[in-house]
Design an enzyme around this catalytic site. Structure first.
Site, PDB file in Angstrom:
ATOM      1  N   GLY A  21       0.827  -1.207   0.000  1.00 59.21           N
ATOM      2  CA  GLY A  21       0.000   0.000   0.000  1.00 59.21           C
ATOM      3  C   GLY A  21       0.859   1.254   0.000  1.00 59.21           C
ATOM      4  O   GLY A  21       1.872   1.304   0.674  1.00 59.21           O
TER       5      GLY A  21
ATOM      6  N   ALA B 252      15.943  10.167   0.870  1.00 63.45           N
ATOM      7  CA  ALA B 252      16.981  10.010   1.893  1.00 63.45           C
ATOM      8  C   ALA B 252      17.905   8.836   1.561  1.00 63.45           C
ATOM      9  O   ALA B 252      19.122   8.915   1.759  1.00 63.45           O
ATOM     10  CB  ALA B 252      16.330   9.809   3.263  1.00 63.45           C
TER      11      ALA B 252
ATOM     12  N   VAL C 204      18.563   7.604  -1.494  1.00 61.74           N
ATOM     13  CA  VAL C 204      19.379   7.956  -2.668  1.00 61.74           C
ATOM     14  C   VAL C 204      20.503   8.918  -2.268  1.00 61.74           C
ATOM     15  O   VAL C 204      21.667   8.724  -2.623  1.00 61.74           O
ATOM     16  CB  VAL C 204      18.491   8.579  -3.783  1.00 61.74           C
ATOM     17  CG1 VAL C 204      19.347   9.177  -4.896  1.00 61.74           C
ATOM     18  CG2 VAL C 204      17.531   7.532  -4.337  1.00 61.74           C
ATOM     19  N   ARG C 205      20.153   9.918  -1.488  1.00 66.50           N
ATOM     20  CA  ARG C 205      21.155  10.949  -1.178  1.00 66.50           C
ATOM     21  C   ARG C 205      22.188  10.463  -0.157  1.00 66.50           C
ATOM     22  O   ARG C 205      23.365  10.803  -0.273  1.00 66.50           O
ATOM     23  CB  ARG C 205      20.463  12.234  -0.727  1.00 66.50           C
ATOM     24  CG  ARG C 205      19.676  12.821  -1.895  1.00 66.50           C
ATOM     25  CD  ARG C 205      19.387  14.274  -1.787  1.00 66.50           C
ATOM     26  NE  ARG C 205      18.981  14.766  -3.095  1.00 66.50           N
ATOM     27  CZ  ARG C 205      18.349  15.911  -3.305  1.00 66.50           C
ATOM     28  NH1 ARG C 205      18.062  16.699  -2.288  1.00 66.50           N
ATOM     29  NH2 ARG C 205      18.028  16.285  -4.516  1.00 66.50           N
TER      30      ARG C 205
ATOM     31  N   ARG D  47       1.026  -4.621  -5.569  1.00 66.43           N
ATOM     32  CA  ARG D  47       1.040  -5.942  -4.938  1.00 66.43           C
ATOM     33  C   ARG D  47       1.680  -6.841  -5.980  1.00 66.43           C
ATOM     34  O   ARG D  47       1.542  -6.590  -7.175  1.00 66.43           O
ATOM     35  CB  ARG D  47      -0.374  -6.434  -4.630  1.00 66.43           C
ATOM     36  CG  ARG D  47      -1.298  -5.362  -4.070  1.00 66.43           C
ATOM     37  CD  ARG D  47      -1.248  -5.230  -2.559  1.00 66.43           C
ATOM     38  NE  ARG D  47      -2.007  -4.040  -2.151  1.00 66.43           N
ATOM     39  CZ  ARG D  47      -1.995  -3.517  -0.939  1.00 66.43           C
ATOM     40  NH1 ARG D  47      -1.265  -4.048   0.005  1.00 66.43           N
ATOM     41  NH2 ARG D  47      -2.710  -2.469  -0.648  1.00 66.43           N
ATOM     42  N   CYS D  48       2.351  -7.869  -5.533  1.00 68.77           N
ATOM     43  CA  CYS D  48       3.023  -8.744  -6.496  1.00 68.77           C
ATOM     44  C   CYS D  48       2.728 -10.199  -6.161  1.00 68.77           C
ATOM     45  O   CYS D  48       3.435 -10.820  -5.363  1.00 68.77           O
ATOM     46  CB  CYS D  48       4.530  -8.467  -6.464  1.00 68.77           C
ATOM     47  SG  CYS D  48       5.501  -9.600  -7.478  1.00 68.77           S
TER      48      CYS D  48
ATOM     49  N   ASP E  83       3.831  -4.633   6.412  1.00 67.11           N
ATOM     50  CA  ASP E  83       4.053  -5.976   6.928  1.00 67.11           C
ATOM     51  C   ASP E  83       4.230  -7.024   5.831  1.00 67.11           C
ATOM     52  O   ASP E  83       5.131  -7.856   5.888  1.00 67.11           O
ATOM     53  CB  ASP E  83       2.827  -6.343   7.768  1.00 67.11           C
ATOM     54  CG  ASP E  83       3.218  -6.975   9.064  1.00 67.11           C
ATOM     55  OD1 ASP E  83       4.332  -6.692   9.538  1.00 67.11           O
ATOM     56  OD2 ASP E  83       2.403  -7.754   9.596  1.00 67.11           O
ATOM     57  N   GLY E  84       3.360  -6.967   4.827  1.00 70.36           N
ATOM     58  CA  GLY E  84       3.444  -7.927   3.726  1.00 70.36           C
ATOM     59  C   GLY E  84       4.774  -7.810   3.001  1.00 70.36           C
ATOM     60  O   GLY E  84       5.425  -8.826   2.700  1.00 70.36           O
TER      61      GLY E  84
ATOM     62  N   THR F 210       3.353   2.478   6.146  1.00 70.08           N
ATOM     63  CA  THR F 210       1.941   2.146   5.947  1.00 70.08           C
ATOM     64  C   THR F 210       1.121   3.158   6.729  1.00 70.08           C
ATOM     65  O   THR F 210       1.487   3.516   7.853  1.00 70.08           O
ATOM     66  CB  THR F 210       1.584   0.714   6.409  1.00 70.08           C
ATOM     67  OG1 THR F 210       0.150   0.616   6.512  1.00 70.08           O
ATOM     68  CG2 THR F 210       2.150   0.356   7.765  1.00 70.08           C
TER      69      THR F 210
ATOM     70  N   ASP G 227      -1.524   2.648   8.128  1.00 72.99           N
ATOM     71  CA  ASP G 227      -2.289   1.979   9.191  1.00 72.99           C
ATOM     72  C   ASP G 227      -1.574   1.842  10.537  1.00 72.99           C
ATOM     73  O   ASP G 227      -2.213   1.491  11.523  1.00 72.99           O
ATOM     74  CB  ASP G 227      -2.706   0.583   8.723  1.00 72.99           C
ATOM     75  CG  ASP G 227      -3.701   0.650   7.578  1.00 72.99           C
ATOM     76  OD1 ASP G 227      -4.597   1.502   7.644  1.00 72.99           O
ATOM     77  OD2 ASP G 227      -3.564  -0.134   6.611  1.00 72.99           O
TER      78      ASP G 227
ATOM     79  N   ASP H 246       0.116  -0.468  11.534  1.00 76.15           N
ATOM     80  CA  ASP H 246      -0.007  -1.832  12.052  1.00 76.15           C
ATOM     81  C   ASP H 246       1.217  -2.694  11.761  1.00 76.15           C
ATOM     82  O   ASP H 246       1.113  -3.767  11.169  1.00 76.15           O
ATOM     83  CB  ASP H 246      -1.277  -2.493  11.489  1.00 76.15           C
ATOM     84  CG  ASP H 246      -1.275  -2.550   9.969  1.00 76.15           C
ATOM     85  OD1 ASP H 246      -0.451  -1.844   9.356  1.00 76.15           O
ATOM     86  OD2 ASP H 246      -2.093  -3.289   9.402  1.00 76.15           O
TER      87      ASP H 246
ATOM     88  N   ARG I  21      -8.267  -1.646   7.927  1.00 77.47           N
ATOM     89  CA  ARG I  21      -8.994  -2.900   7.738  1.00 77.47           C
ATOM     90  C   ARG I  21      -8.863  -3.805   8.966  1.00 77.47           C
ATOM     91  O   ARG I  21      -9.828  -4.363   9.440  1.00 77.47           O
ATOM     92  CB  ARG I  21      -8.470  -3.616   6.489  1.00 77.47           C
ATOM     93  CG  ARG I  21      -9.526  -4.479   5.840  1.00 77.47           C
ATOM     94  CD  ARG I  21      -9.049  -5.071   4.537  1.00 77.47           C
ATOM     95  NE  ARG I  21      -8.646  -4.059   3.585  1.00 77.47           N
ATOM     96  CZ  ARG I  21      -7.739  -4.248   2.629  1.00 77.47           C
ATOM     97  NH1 ARG I  21      -7.146  -5.408   2.498  1.00 77.47           N
ATOM     98  NH2 ARG I  21      -7.422  -3.282   1.798  1.00 77.47           N
TER      99      ARG I  21
ATOM    100  N   ARG J 284     -25.971  11.193   8.297  1.00 76.76           N
ATOM    101  CA  ARG J 284     -25.271  11.013   7.019  1.00 76.76           C
ATOM    102  C   ARG J 284     -24.045  10.130   7.223  1.00 76.76           C
ATOM    103  O   ARG J 284     -23.331  10.290   8.217  1.00 76.76           O
ATOM    104  CB  ARG J 284     -24.785  12.359   6.476  1.00 76.76           C
ATOM    105  CG  ARG J 284     -25.898  13.325   6.121  1.00 76.76           C
ATOM    106  CD  ARG J 284     -26.494  12.980   4.749  1.00 76.76           C
ATOM    107  NE  ARG J 284     -27.460  13.967   4.354  1.00 76.76           N
ATOM    108  CZ  ARG J 284     -28.760  13.954   4.671  1.00 76.76           C
ATOM    109  NH1 ARG J 284     -29.243  12.980   5.415  1.00 76.76           N
ATOM    110  NH2 ARG J 284     -29.567  14.908   4.253  1.00 76.76           N
TER     111      ARG J 284
ATOM    112  N   GLN K  82      -7.560   9.121   2.268  1.00 72.95           N
ATOM    113  CA  GLN K  82      -6.593   9.124   3.364  1.00 72.95           C
ATOM    114  C   GLN K  82      -5.223   8.597   2.966  1.00 72.95           C
ATOM    115  O   GLN K  82      -4.279   8.669   3.731  1.00 72.95           O
ATOM    116  CB  GLN K  82      -7.137   8.310   4.538  1.00 72.95           C
ATOM    117  CG  GLN K  82      -8.082   9.126   5.391  1.00 72.95           C
ATOM    118  CD  GLN K  82      -8.453   8.398   6.651  1.00 72.95           C
ATOM    119  OE1 GLN K  82      -9.066   7.344   6.595  1.00 72.95           O
ATOM    120  NE2 GLN K  82      -8.090   8.947   7.798  1.00 72.95           N
TER     121      GLN K  82
END
Ligand code: ADP
Length: 327
Positions: free
Chosen positions: A17, A28, A30-31, A78-79, A109-110, A131, A133, A135, A177, A251, A259
């Site tokens: 993500g 950072a 690269v430099r 994603r791969c 994490d993934g 990420t 999240d 998490d 999620r 509503r 986000q």
């Protein structure tokens, strides 16, 4: 230092993500590398680019004017191929063909699990946690979180204006999620009355939330703000139920991928810059298969396998305080 001489060329990719601040981390890396005369190969679209050889050399000028940009200039994906033996073997083989001394992976994490597979096949992986999240168990901070929370807070501010004018109830779904970090932070800083988050999904009692709304109205509250995490779901239905049962116009607003975007906040730029620097420094020191983390106010470099076995839990106190402050 003898080790420093050995490191000639490193790769960098962003995976999983996307998160605001990834570009500051790429910059950072690269430099810092160029500062130490290390060549950097940028790999596009996460692990896909490694498997398919979608690469380009990156120099200091390639990362000019990117710190302020959301998303990732290297693109991410994603791969699914990485989930197969053949795919990981291919990725490890390309790493060797490219003559890389280390691979910096900026992701969640993934992506770290993908790194662990590559590490088993002789790839020296260094992770930077990114990420929205938050998490990831090995670190108290992940790049992108602060921007995501600020975007959520802005949205809540705006919804508060309109729901207060119309004396409405607003149910706002934020990202998250499996983890409620974004939800409880948005709930706290947006002044929500209640927050529903995945860690306590089983305990959620909509009837109680609706009862609370009625009680709050009876003591003079003229509008209501409820935050729901994506992983809890049922946002539209909750809004409908609130309206039907209480008669208060309600509503639902789903922030969704809003986000994920936006120019990174100062906090995200700072952590991304420091983590990118520490990742390259660890490589130069000859460290193998490590992740950069931020814990107890300091940047630290942890062993990848150990990092993947760590535990972290949402601080429930934040939720308890939200309820106290919602009176
Ligand atoms: P994030 O890094 O944001 O958590 P994902 O969970 O989608 O995002 O992971 C990103 C990518 O990492 C996946 O698309 C896949 O290529 C790779 N990956 C995830 N888990 C594994 C695994 N167990 N083994 C190998 N590769 C993995």
């Amino acid at each position: 230092m003898e080790q420093e001489k050995k490191i000639k060329k490193i790769g960098v990719l962003t995976s999983g993500g996307d998160a605001p601040g990834m570009n500051a981390a790429i910059r950072a890396v690269v430099r810092t590398a160029q500062y130490h005369n290390v060549e950097v190969i940028g790999i596009r679209k996460g692990y896909n680019g490694l498997i398919n050889g979608e690469i380009k050399e990156m120099r200091s000028k390639d990362v000019s004017n990117v710190m302020n940009l959301g998303g990732t200039i290297l693109h991410t994906a994603r791969c699914p191929e990485m989930m197969t033996e053949e795919g990981v073997n291919k990725a490890a083989a390309i790493y060797k063909i490219l003559g890389l001394d280390a691979l910096v992976v900026i992701g969640g994490d993934g992506s770290y699990r993908g790194m662990a597979e590559l590490a088993k096949r002789g790839v020296n992986c260094i992770g930077i946690p990114a990420t929205i999240d938050l998490d990831m168990n090995c670190t108290e901070y992940t790049i992108g979180f602060d921007t995501a929370v600020n975007t959520g807070m802005d949205a809540l501010n705006k919804l508060r204006d309109t729901s207060s004018s119309h004396e409405r109830c607003s149910v706002v779904e934020v990202m998250g999620r499996d983890a409620g970090y974004i939800a409880v932070w948005c709930g706290m800083v947006g002044g929500a009355e209640d927050v529903m988050f995945p860690e306590e999904k089983e305990k959620i009692d909509s009837a109680k939330v609706i009862q609370q709304i009625l009680e709050n109205r009876s003591i003079g509250k003229r509008h209501n703000l409820i935050v729901v995490a994506e992983g809890v779901g049922g946002t539209q239905k909750l809004a409908k139920d609130i309206q039907e049962i209480t008669g208060i116009q309600t509503r639902a607003t789903i922030l969704g991928h809003l986000q994920r975007g936006g120019s990174p906040t100062a906090t995200d730029r700072m952590h991304a810059s420091m983590m990118g620097y520490h990742a390259v420094k660890a490589i130069l020191e000859g460290q193998q298969n490590r992740v950069v983390s931020y814990n107890r106010g300091r940047y630290e470099v942890l062993d990848l396998a150990e990092a993947l076995n760590m535990e972290k839990h949402l601080d429930r106190e934040i939720y308890d305080v939200i309820k106290v402050l919602a009176i």
